[in-house]
Scaffold this active site. Structure first.
Site, PDB file in Angstrom:
ATOM      1  CE  LYS A 193      -2.236  -1.075   3.849  1.00  0.00           C
ATOM      2  NZ  LYS A 193      -1.732  -2.390   4.243  1.00  0.00           N
ATOM      3  NE  ARG A 268      -4.154  -1.701  10.134  1.00  0.00           N
ATOM      4  CZ  ARG A 268      -3.050  -1.140   9.675  1.00  0.00           C
ATOM      5  NH1 ARG A 268      -2.996   0.160   9.479  1.00  0.00           N
ATOM      6  NH2 ARG A 268      -2.005  -1.875   9.403  1.00  0.00           N
ATOM      7  NE  ARG A 307       7.805  -3.052   5.660  1.00  0.00           N
ATOM      8  CZ  ARG A 307       6.501  -2.733   5.658  1.00  0.00           C
ATOM      9  NH1 ARG A 307       5.954  -2.232   4.576  1.00  0.00           N
ATOM     10  NH2 ARG A 307       5.751  -2.922   6.716  1.00  0.00           N
ATOM     11  NE  ARG A 313       6.679  -0.867  10.176  1.00  0.00           N
ATOM     12  CZ  ARG A 313       5.545  -0.851   9.485  1.00  0.00           C
ATOM     13  NH1 ARG A 313       5.496  -0.213   8.319  1.00  0.00           N
ATOM     14  NH2 ARG A 313       4.470  -1.451   9.947  1.00  0.00           N
ATOM     15  NE  ARG A 325       2.483  -5.279  11.051  1.00  0.00           N
ATOM     16  CZ  ARG A 325       3.516  -5.019  10.234  1.00  0.00           C
ATOM     17  NH1 ARG A 325       4.696  -5.551  10.483  1.00  0.00           N
ATOM     18  NH2 ARG A 325       3.353  -4.236   9.204  1.00  0.00           N
TER      19      ARG A 325
HETATM   20  P1  AMP Z   1       1.044  -0.024   9.084  1.00  0.00           P
HETATM   21  O1  AMP Z   1       2.203   0.893   8.888  1.00  0.00           O
HETATM   22  O2  AMP Z   1      -0.174   0.393   8.315  1.00  0.00           O
HETATM   23  O3  AMP Z   1       1.393  -1.478   8.849  1.00  0.00           O
HETATM   24  O4  AMP Z   1       0.622   0.100  10.623  1.00  0.00           O
HETATM   25  C1  AMP Z   1       1.511  -0.268  11.655  1.00  0.00           C
HETATM   26  C2  AMP Z   1       0.772  -0.352  12.969  1.00  0.00           C
HETATM   27  O5  AMP Z   1       0.211   0.936  13.295  1.00  0.00           O
HETATM   28  C3  AMP Z   1      -0.405  -1.305  13.002  1.00  0.00           C
HETATM   29  O6  AMP Z   1      -0.013  -2.647  13.242  1.00  0.00           O
HETATM   30  C4  AMP Z   1      -1.217  -0.722  14.160  1.00  0.00           C
HETATM   31  O7  AMP Z   1      -0.637  -1.057  15.398  1.00  0.00           O
HETATM   32  C5  AMP Z   1      -1.030   0.759  13.972  1.00  0.00           C
HETATM   33  N1  AMP Z   1      -2.099   1.313  13.088  1.00  0.00           N
HETATM   34  C6  AMP Z   1      -1.939   1.881  11.864  1.00  0.00           C
HETATM   35  N2  AMP Z   1      -3.115   2.248  11.336  1.00  0.00           N
HETATM   36  C7  AMP Z   1      -4.051   1.908  12.251  1.00  0.00           C
HETATM   37  C8  AMP Z   1      -5.464   1.993  12.293  1.00  0.00           C
HETATM   38  N3  AMP Z   1      -6.163   2.529  11.282  1.00  0.00           N
HETATM   39  N4  AMP Z   1      -6.095   1.551  13.403  1.00  0.00           N
HETATM   40  C9  AMP Z   1      -5.422   1.023  14.419  1.00  0.00           C
HETATM   41  N5  AMP Z   1      -4.100   0.875  14.435  1.00  0.00           N
HETATM   42  C10 AMP Z   1      -3.405   1.307  13.368  1.00  0.00           C
END
Ligand code: AMP
Length: 369
Positions: A193, A268, A307, A313, A325
């Protein structure tokens, strides 16, 4: 929604509501004037439809005539009003009722009073179908008001925007936010994404908001929000809805002149999707599409571990956190496919292949929207 010249307008007052308001004014005025034969004077051009409907409903004999004034340029009431076509008939001693389509600043009304100062009319009353109390700056009494409306620019039912819209039988209101394209980029962690959003935001001139990136920025800067989010993120769990929704809203507000948004990692959960709809609605806008990158779980795990070697991360470095996740995604997020499918806004795209191949697939979907 309709477009007139360069601006978008949304439905505001229906034909039925206008009809009821006109009828109410007719009843009040007919009741007040009993057997007098009033002279109704419409102010052109805007009042032609109102006057026509009004006098058709008026139950007793009456006279009808018009005067023409230039009352505004574009969408702003101008200070400079000129009388273009004046009165030709003798109104001495007559009961005169001005029929106005709309009174906002009151500048036109002031001009009307000036015109009638020397006409020796028996009585002068003002009737307006629409009235904007917040905009009205004068003291002249308004004897009959159809509908009070907020101080927003309207078109239709005789009122125009740069020449267009007078013919519409109902009233439309100017959209405060002009047309935006808003996309939700969807898919499990590691679907690509973020990578694809970078290409799309440039091509379509959209603002990219990644909730994960905003959380990571806050963690790096040790803000209160960052500290709160970290405990969830480190375990691969979702940050609580309200925290995420508030943060997302603030990010959208920061970009008030955006042509649209790419939401990446949001919504989400169902609660987040509903909050996003409300937020878009408050901007007179909507989500146009959810575009989902579809990738098998094992491909995702492999990509994220890869990654993790360079991203720094914590949630990419450990296979059990990565799997958590993905589990969170299927448990809480994947159902959003149904939410957007029900609105015919879901578009699945194969997320396996080269980056440029996938970008092409996404472009093909967006270009058709
Ligand atoms: P991402 O970078 O999108 O993979 O997000 C990394 C982490 O950020 C996720 O595993 C969640 O812990 C938190 N996070 C990101 N977006 C959301 C969301 N819309 N709702 C809840 N937690 C989020």
């Amino acid at each position: 929604m309709i477009k007139l010249n360069d601006l978008y307008f949304k439905p505001f007052i229906s034909e039925a509501e206008i009809d009821t308001a006109v009828q109410r004014m007719v009843d009040e005025i007919a009741n007040d004037f009993k057997d007098d034969v009033p002279v109704f004077i419409g102010i052109l051009n805007g009042s032609f439809m109102f006057v026509s409907d009004f006098v058709k409903k008026y139950p007793k004999p009456c006279e009808v005539t018009f005067i023409k004034l230039a009352s505004y340029e574009g969408i702003k009431s101008s200070e400079d009003i000129q009388r273009l076509i004046g009165l030709t008939q003798d109104l001495t001693g007559r009961k005169v009722i001005i029929l106005e389509d709309i009174i906002d600043s009151g500048n036109t009304l002031e001009e009307v009073h000036r015109i009638f100062e020397n006409e020796n009319v028996g009585e002068l009353r003002i009737a307006t179908l629409f009235y904007k109390p917040e905009a009205y700056k004068k003291d002249f009494k308004l004897h009959y008001v159809g509908l009070e409306i907020p101080n927003k620019f309207i078109v239709g039912y005789g009122l125009d925007y740069n020449g267009l819209g007078r013919d519409l039988p109902e009233i439309y209101q100017l959209k405060t936010t002009q047309h935006m394209t808003n996309l939700v980029l969807f898919g499990p962690p590691g679907a690509g994404k973020g990578t694809q959003a970078e290409f799309l935001k440039d091509k379509y001139n959209l603002v990219h908001i990644s909730t994960g990136d905003v959380f990571r920025y806050n963690i790096k800067n040790e803000t209160a929000l960052g500290m709160l989010a970290k405990s969830f993120m480190d375990k691969g769990e979702l940050v609580p809805d309200q925290v995420t929704i508030d943060m997302l809203s603030a990010e959208v507000e920061k970009n008030s002149d955006a042509k649209g948004f790419i939401f990446d990692g949001f919504p989400r959960t169902n609660a987040q999707a509903e909050a996003l709809d409300k937020l878009m609605d408050s901007k007179d806008s909507q989500i146009n599409a959810m575009i989902a990158l579809e990738v098998d779980d094992e491909v995702l795990v492999g990509r994220l571990l890869e990654r993790g070697k360079t991203s720094g991360r914590k949630d990419d470095a450990d296979e059990s956190i990565i799997r958590n996740r993905i589990t969170e995604y299927y448990k809480k997020t994947a159902i959003l496919k149904d939410y957007y499918s029900a609105q015919d806004k879901y578009f699945g795209v194969d997320g396996v292949g080269s980056i440029s191949e996938i970008t092409k697939r996404l472009n093909a979907v967006i270009d058709k929207l």
